[in-house]
Enzyme design. Structure first.
Site, PDB file in Angstrom:
ATOM      1  CG  ASP A  39      -2.279   0.776   1.102  1.00  0.00           C
ATOM      2  OD1 ASP A  39      -3.382   0.185   1.018  1.00  0.00           O
ATOM      3  OD2 ASP A  39      -2.250   2.042   0.927  1.00  0.00           O
ATOM      4  CG  ASP A  62       2.139   5.155  -6.723  1.00  0.00           C
ATOM      5  OD1 ASP A  62       0.869   4.402  -7.480  1.00  0.00           O
ATOM      6  OD2 ASP A  62       2.291   6.160  -6.846  1.00  0.00           O
ATOM      7  CG  ASN A  89      -8.312  -4.205  -2.540  1.00  0.00           C
ATOM      8  OD1 ASN A  89      -9.651  -4.156  -2.688  1.00  0.00           O
ATOM      9  ND2 ASN A  89      -7.785  -3.298  -1.901  1.00  0.00           N
ATOM     10  CE1 TYR A 158     -14.056   2.782  -8.495  1.00  0.00           C
ATOM     11  CE2 TYR A 158     -16.556   2.195  -8.942  1.00  0.00           C
ATOM     12  CZ  TYR A 158     -15.078   1.983  -8.171  1.00  0.00           C
ATOM     13  OH  TYR A 158     -15.208   0.985  -7.376  1.00  0.00           O
ATOM     14  CB  VAL A 193     -18.361  -2.497   0.860  1.00  0.00           C
ATOM     15  CG1 VAL A 193     -18.119  -2.972   2.552  1.00  0.00           C
ATOM     16  CG2 VAL A 193     -18.471  -3.545   0.002  1.00  0.00           C
TER      17      VAL A 193
HETATM   18  N1  LIG Z   1     -16.234   0.242  -1.146  1.00  0.00           N
HETATM   19  C1  LIG Z   1     -17.221   0.007  -2.169  1.00  0.00           C
HETATM   20  O1  LIG Z   1     -18.179  -0.021  -2.051  1.00  0.00           O
HETATM   21  C2  LIG Z   1     -16.619  -0.791  -3.344  1.00  0.00           C
HETATM   22  C3  LIG Z   1     -17.561  -1.352  -4.306  1.00  0.00           C
HETATM   23  C4  LIG Z   1     -16.877  -1.963  -5.612  1.00  0.00           C
HETATM   24  C5  LIG Z   1     -15.396  -1.892  -5.639  1.00  0.00           C
HETATM   25  N2  LIG Z   1     -14.775  -1.371  -4.752  1.00  0.00           N
HETATM   26  C6  LIG Z   1     -13.244  -1.487  -5.044  1.00  0.00           C
HETATM   27  O2  LIG Z   1     -12.439  -2.207  -3.910  1.00  0.00           O
HETATM   28  C7  LIG Z   1     -11.189  -1.789  -3.852  1.00  0.00           C
HETATM   29  C8  LIG Z   1     -10.768  -1.336  -2.560  1.00  0.00           C
HETATM   30  O3  LIG Z   1     -11.893  -0.267  -2.020  1.00  0.00           O
HETATM   31  P1  LIG Z   1     -11.826   0.490  -0.534  1.00  0.00           P
HETATM   32  O4  LIG Z   1     -13.479   0.537  -0.428  1.00  0.00           O
HETATM   33  O5  LIG Z   1     -11.454  -0.476   0.394  1.00  0.00           O
HETATM   34  O6  LIG Z   1     -11.314   1.803  -0.687  1.00  0.00           O
HETATM   35  P2  LIG Z   1     -10.602   2.566   0.211  1.00  0.00           P
HETATM   36  O7  LIG Z   1     -10.439   3.810  -0.178  1.00  0.00           O
HETATM   37  O8  LIG Z   1     -10.948   2.382   1.657  1.00  0.00           O
HETATM   38  O9  LIG Z   1      -9.170   1.709   0.493  1.00  0.00           O
HETATM   39  C9  LIG Z   1      -8.258   1.830  -0.701  1.00  0.00           C
HETATM   40  C10 LIG Z   1      -6.893   1.439  -0.316  1.00  0.00           C
HETATM   41  O10 LIG Z   1      -6.077   1.343  -1.621  1.00  0.00           O
HETATM   42  C11 LIG Z   1      -4.919   2.156  -1.400  1.00  0.00           C
HETATM   43  N3  LIG Z   1      -4.443   2.742  -2.337  1.00  0.00           N
HETATM   44  C12 LIG Z   1      -4.913   3.809  -3.287  1.00  0.00           C
HETATM   45  N4  LIG Z   1      -4.527   4.152  -4.364  1.00  0.00           N
HETATM   46  C13 LIG Z   1      -3.193   3.472  -4.318  1.00  0.00           C
HETATM   47  C14 LIG Z   1      -1.901   3.295  -5.046  1.00  0.00           C
HETATM   48  N5  LIG Z   1      -1.706   3.980  -6.332  1.00  0.00           N
HETATM   49  N6  LIG Z   1      -0.969   2.286  -4.694  1.00  0.00           N
HETATM   50  C15 LIG Z   1      -1.231   1.633  -3.774  1.00  0.00           C
HETATM   51  N7  LIG Z   1      -2.308   1.573  -2.815  1.00  0.00           N
HETATM   52  C16 LIG Z   1      -3.314   2.377  -3.166  1.00  0.00           C
HETATM   53  C17 LIG Z   1      -5.165   3.225  -0.222  1.00  0.00           C
HETATM   54  O11 LIG Z   1      -4.081   3.786   0.341  1.00  0.00           O
HETATM   55  C18 LIG Z   1      -6.191   2.318   0.561  1.00  0.00           C
HETATM   56  O12 LIG Z   1      -5.408   1.762   1.605  1.00  0.00           O
HETATM   57  C19 LIG Z   1     -11.047  -0.633  -4.789  1.00  0.00           C
HETATM   58  O13 LIG Z   1     -10.616  -1.132  -6.032  1.00  0.00           O
HETATM   59  C20 LIG Z   1     -12.651  -0.230  -5.061  1.00  0.00           C
HETATM   60  O14 LIG Z   1     -12.646   0.241  -6.438  1.00  0.00           O
HETATM   61  C21 LIG Z   1     -15.104  -0.814  -3.583  1.00  0.00           C
END
Ligand SMILES: NC(=O)c1ccc[n+]([C@@H]2O[C@H](COP(=O)([O-])OP(=O)(O)OC[C@H]3O[C@@H](n4cnc5c(N)ncnc54)[C@H](O)[C@@H]3O)[C@@H](O)[C@H]2O)c1
Length: 264
Positions: A39, A62, A89, A158, A193
């Protein structure tokens, strides 16, 4: 039937410092895998890894950085003694109406969600294919979104990036099979979520005037969901453990909806 356990497996989870990725890292570890949390956040990420136990680790990554991926995968292979599961993820969501698009925000989402996942597949393949630094084949799981399967206002770019993740997944599975890499590649489509991202999205679509309030936006999502509730981190983590396990050994090149039926 094959057991759903991951004893002896070695996994890297991007975006594992919080939210869905943290839950996935915890579930993979609970199922028996050794896990590297990768991360940007080098304050939260190491804490998650430490809480999993001494055999797990953290690497700062990154996902948009090609050279950074090479270093991270090599460190993961050293730390874990191999690598056979990569979960792509990490992702971001920047809500906007199409008429108000900001080019920098579009580029940022393309870079993290699409380039980041493509590079993750690249470096997973290089490490896991025969002759690679790990070399024993394995599993890649990409995190797309229900947004790749429905039209929800305010998240056009997105949604486009997540549709791209879906196509990347299928071509990756095909290349892996054709070239004998021994790597299965699948993706999941999570429903909403209430993580930092999910809660922020409900707030943002209300701010844009698409819903009266964040609560109304959440109610609209639940209304479109046959299971009648939002998703939970544990729902997504369980799907990742299943796809990573031998119980899914003939599941390849698919997108698995984990959305309570919203994306029908
Ligand atoms: N939460 C939802 O409702 C939802 C629904 C569908 C899909 N998703 C997908 O699930 C995944 C996780 O989402 P989440 O809700 O946990 O988001 P979040 O924002 O809570 O966490 C995202 C994590 O990714 C890390 N991150 C961001 N950019 C980065 C980079 N360039 N390099 C490395 N790490 C990086 C952040 O530091 C963070 O720890 C994402 O791909 C999101 O699109 C989420």
């Amino acid at each position: 039937m094959a057991d759903v356990h991951l004893n002896g497996r070695k996994a890297l989870v991007t975006g594992g410092a919080q939210g869905l990725g943290e839950g996935m890292a915890r579930a993979l570890a609970a199922a028996g895998a050794k896990v590297v949390v990768a991360d940007l956040q080098d304050d939260l990420g190491p804490k998650v890894a430490e809480s999993l136990g001494a055999e797990h680790g953290f690497v700062r990554l990154d996902v948009t950085d090609d050279a950074g991926w090479e270093t991270a995968v090599s460190r993961a292979v050293d730390l874990l003694g191999g690598l056979d599961i990569v979960v792509n993820n990490a992702g971001i969501e920047i809500t906007s109406l199409l008429v108000d698009l900001d080019a920098a925000a579009v580029r940022k989402q393309l870079e993290v969600n699409l380039l980041g996942t493509a590079l993750g597949i690249k470096h997973a393949f290089r490490a896991m294919r025969p002759g690679g630094s790990a070399g024993g084949g394995g599993v890649v799981i990409n995190v797309a979104s229900v947004a790749a399967t429905i039209a929800f206002p305010g998240i056009a770019v997105y949604s486009a990036t997540k549709s791209g993740v879906d196509r990347l997944t299928r071509v990756a599975a095909m290349e892996s099979g054709k070239l004998g890499y021994g790597v299965r590649v699948n993706c999941i489509y999570p429903g909403l979520v209430p993580t930092a991202m999910g809660a922020g999205l409900a707030y943002d679509v209300a701010r844009l005037g698409l819903f009266e309030s964040p609560e109304e936006a959440v109610g609209a999502v639940i209304g479109l969901t046959p299971s009648g509730r939002l998703g939970e981190v544990a729902d997504m983590a369980a799907a990742v453990v299943f796809l990573a396990s031998d119980a899914a050994s003939f599941v390849n090149g698919v997108g698995l909806p984990v959305d309570g039926g919203m994306g029908m």
